[in-house]
Design a protein around this motif. Structure first.
Motif, PDB file in Angstrom:
ATOM      1  N   GLN A   1     -13.455  -3.918  -1.930  1.00 21.82           N
ATOM      2  CA  GLN A   1     -12.016  -3.778  -2.090  1.00 21.82           C
ATOM      3  C   GLN A   1     -11.406  -3.101  -0.874  1.00 21.82           C
ATOM      4  O   GLN A   1     -12.059  -2.313  -0.206  1.00 21.82           O
ATOM      5  CB  GLN A   1     -11.689  -2.949  -3.329  1.00 21.82           C
ATOM      6  CG  GLN A   1     -11.779  -3.712  -4.631  1.00 21.82           C
ATOM      7  CD  GLN A   1     -10.667  -4.711  -4.831  1.00 21.82           C
ATOM      8  OE1 GLN A   1      -9.746  -4.785  -4.021  1.00 21.82           O
ATOM      9  NE2 GLN A   1     -10.757  -5.510  -5.876  1.00 21.82           N
ATOM     10  N   VAL A   2     -10.158  -3.439  -0.614  1.00 24.86           N
ATOM     11  CA  VAL A   2      -9.402  -2.850   0.489  1.00 24.86           C
ATOM     12  C   VAL A   2      -8.107  -2.292  -0.078  1.00 24.86           C
ATOM     13  O   VAL A   2      -7.422  -2.960  -0.870  1.00 24.86           O
ATOM     14  CB  VAL A   2      -9.095  -3.896   1.576  1.00 24.86           C
ATOM     15  CG1 VAL A   2      -8.171  -3.312   2.632  1.00 24.86           C
ATOM     16  CG2 VAL A   2     -10.386  -4.407   2.214  1.00 24.86           C
ATOM     17  N   GLN A   3      -7.785  -1.081   0.305  1.00 25.74           N
ATOM     18  CA  GLN A   3      -6.521  -0.474  -0.108  1.00 25.74           C
ATOM     19  C   GLN A   3      -5.619  -0.353   1.119  1.00 25.74           C
ATOM     20  O   GLN A   3      -6.070   0.035   2.203  1.00 25.74           O
ATOM     21  CB  GLN A   3      -6.742   0.913  -0.718  1.00 25.74           C
ATOM     22  CG  GLN A   3      -7.497   0.906  -2.036  1.00 25.74           C
ATOM     23  CD  GLN A   3      -8.988   0.744  -1.840  1.00 25.74           C
ATOM     24  OE1 GLN A   3      -9.584   1.354  -0.959  1.00 25.74           O
ATOM     25  NE2 GLN A   3      -9.612  -0.092  -2.661  1.00 25.74           N
ATOM     26  N   LEU A   4      -4.358  -0.686   0.917  1.00 26.85           N
ATOM     27  CA  LEU A   4      -3.386  -0.663   2.013  1.00 26.85           C
ATOM     28  C   LEU A   4      -2.182   0.173   1.594  1.00 26.85           C
ATOM     29  O   LEU A   4      -1.658  -0.004   0.486  1.00 26.85           O
ATOM     30  CB  LEU A   4      -2.928  -2.086   2.349  1.00 26.85           C
ATOM     31  CG  LEU A   4      -4.025  -3.089   2.699  1.00 26.85           C
ATOM     32  CD1 LEU A   4      -3.464  -4.498   2.774  1.00 26.85           C
ATOM     33  CD2 LEU A   4      -4.690  -2.719   4.022  1.00 26.85           C
ATOM     34  N   ALA A   5      -1.743   1.045   2.475  1.00 23.14           N
ATOM     35  CA  ALA A   5      -0.606   1.905   2.165  1.00 23.14           C
ATOM     36  C   ALA A   5       0.376   1.891   3.327  1.00 23.14           C
ATOM     37  O   ALA A   5       0.033   2.326   4.430  1.00 23.14           O
ATOM     38  CB  ALA A   5      -1.080   3.327   1.895  1.00 23.14           C
ATOM     39  N   GLU A   6       1.576   1.366   3.051  1.00 27.89           N
ATOM     40  CA  GLU A   6       2.602   1.277   4.088  1.00 27.89           C
ATOM     41  C   GLU A   6       3.524   2.489   4.071  1.00 27.89           C
ATOM     42  O   GLU A   6       3.721   3.124   3.031  1.00 27.89           O
ATOM     43  CB  GLU A   6       3.482   0.027   3.900  1.00 27.89           C
ATOM     44  CG  GLU A   6       2.765  -1.287   3.807  1.00 27.89           C
ATOM     45  CD  GLU A   6       2.564  -1.733   2.375  1.00 27.89           C
ATOM     46  OE1 GLU A   6       2.504  -2.952   2.137  1.00 27.89           O
ATOM     47  OE2 GLU A   6       2.464  -0.850   1.487  1.00 27.89           O
ATOM     48  N   SER A   7       4.120   2.748   5.208  1.00 23.80           N
ATOM     49  CA  SER A   7       5.151   3.773   5.320  1.00 23.80           C
ATOM     50  C   SER A   7       6.039   3.438   6.509  1.00 23.80           C
ATOM     51  O   SER A   7       5.698   2.566   7.316  1.00 23.80           O
ATOM     52  CB  SER A   7       4.534   5.166   5.492  1.00 23.80           C
ATOM     53  OG  SER A   7       3.787   5.238   6.690  1.00 23.80           O
ATOM     54  N   GLY A   8       7.174   4.122   6.607  1.00 21.44           N
ATOM     55  CA  GLY A   8       8.025   3.960   7.772  1.00 21.44           C
ATOM     56  C   GLY A   8       9.289   3.169   7.564  1.00 21.44           C
ATOM     57  O   GLY A   8      10.121   3.058   8.469  1.00 21.44           O
ATOM     58  N   GLY A   9       9.466   2.589   6.368  1.00 16.79           N
ATOM     59  CA  GLY A   9      10.694   1.855   6.114  1.00 16.79           C
ATOM     60  C   GLY A   9      11.890   2.792   6.019  1.00 16.79           C
ATOM     61  O   GLY A   9      11.751   4.016   6.023  1.00 16.79           O
ATOM     62  N   GLY A  10      13.071   2.216   5.943  1.00 15.02           N
ATOM     63  CA  GLY A  10      14.277   3.014   5.828  1.00 15.02           C
ATOM     64  C   GLY A  10      15.511   2.182   6.071  1.00 15.02           C
ATOM     65  O   GLY A  10      15.448   0.949   6.109  1.00 15.02           O
ATOM     66  N   SER A  11      16.638   2.869   6.233  1.00 11.73           N
ATOM     67  CA  SER A  11      17.921   2.213   6.481  1.00 11.73           C
ATOM     68  C   SER A  11      18.384   2.511   7.898  1.00 11.73           C
ATOM     69  O   SER A  11      18.400   3.682   8.299  1.00 11.73           O
ATOM     70  CB  SER A  11      18.959   2.709   5.476  1.00 11.73           C
ATOM     71  OG  SER A  11      18.593   2.370   4.161  1.00 11.73           O
ATOM     72  N   VAL A  12      18.744   1.454   8.607  1.00 10.73           N
ATOM     73  CA  VAL A  12      19.223   1.606   9.979  1.00 10.73           C
ATOM     74  C   VAL A  12      20.404   0.679  10.206  1.00 10.73           C
ATOM     75  O   VAL A  12      20.611  -0.275   9.445  1.00 10.73           O
ATOM     76  CB  VAL A  12      18.124   1.284  11.020  1.00 10.73           C
ATOM     77  CG1 VAL A  12      16.975   2.262  10.917  1.00 10.73           C
ATOM     78  CG2 VAL A  12      17.637  -0.148  10.870  1.00 10.73           C
TER      79      VAL A  12
END
Length: 122
Positions: A1-12
């Motif tokens: 299994q592979v776990q992926l965790a995103e970050s860094g989104g937002g409003s611009v």
């Protein structure tokens, strides 16, 4: 299994920049395809950028504005986005695939992160 965790989104605002990060853990391998997809409300999930043994490829709509990169030593994938447009607004997903080549069809992807929202205002 592979776990992926995103970050860094937002409003611009239009013309701005964001950098998305995806940390991969579990049974990851340097030869595995890693990719970014996005999905806007009411639309299908679409390819943004791939990195695999063939190199890096981009959707025509983001070519010359987005850059995908990968730090294999720490299992992290990045997407540097500049010149953002309102039409880039979407949920952005990190993806990994148990192959050295990335499939164009999102339905074939093996692993997904939960997504990070990017909103670009005009």
């Amino acid at each position: 299994q592979v776990q992926l965790a995103e970050s860094g989104g937002g409003s611009v605002e239009a013309g701005g920049s964001l950098r998305l990060t995806c940390v991969a853990s579990g049974r990851t391998y340097e030869w595995m395809c890693m990719a970014w997809f996005r999905q806007a409300p009411g639309k299908e999930r679409e390819k943004v950028a791939f990195t695999d043994v063939a190199g890096t490829t981009y959707a025509d709509s983001v070519e010359d504005r987005f850059t995908i990169s990968r730090d294999k030593a720490v299992g992290t994938l990045y997407l540097q986005m500049s010149g953002l447009k309102p039409e880039d607004t979407a949920m952005y997903y990190c993806a990994a695939h148990r192959s050295s080549h990335c499939p164009e069809d999102s339905k074939l992807i093996h692993y997904w992160g939960q997504g990070t929202q990017v909103t670009v205002s005009s």
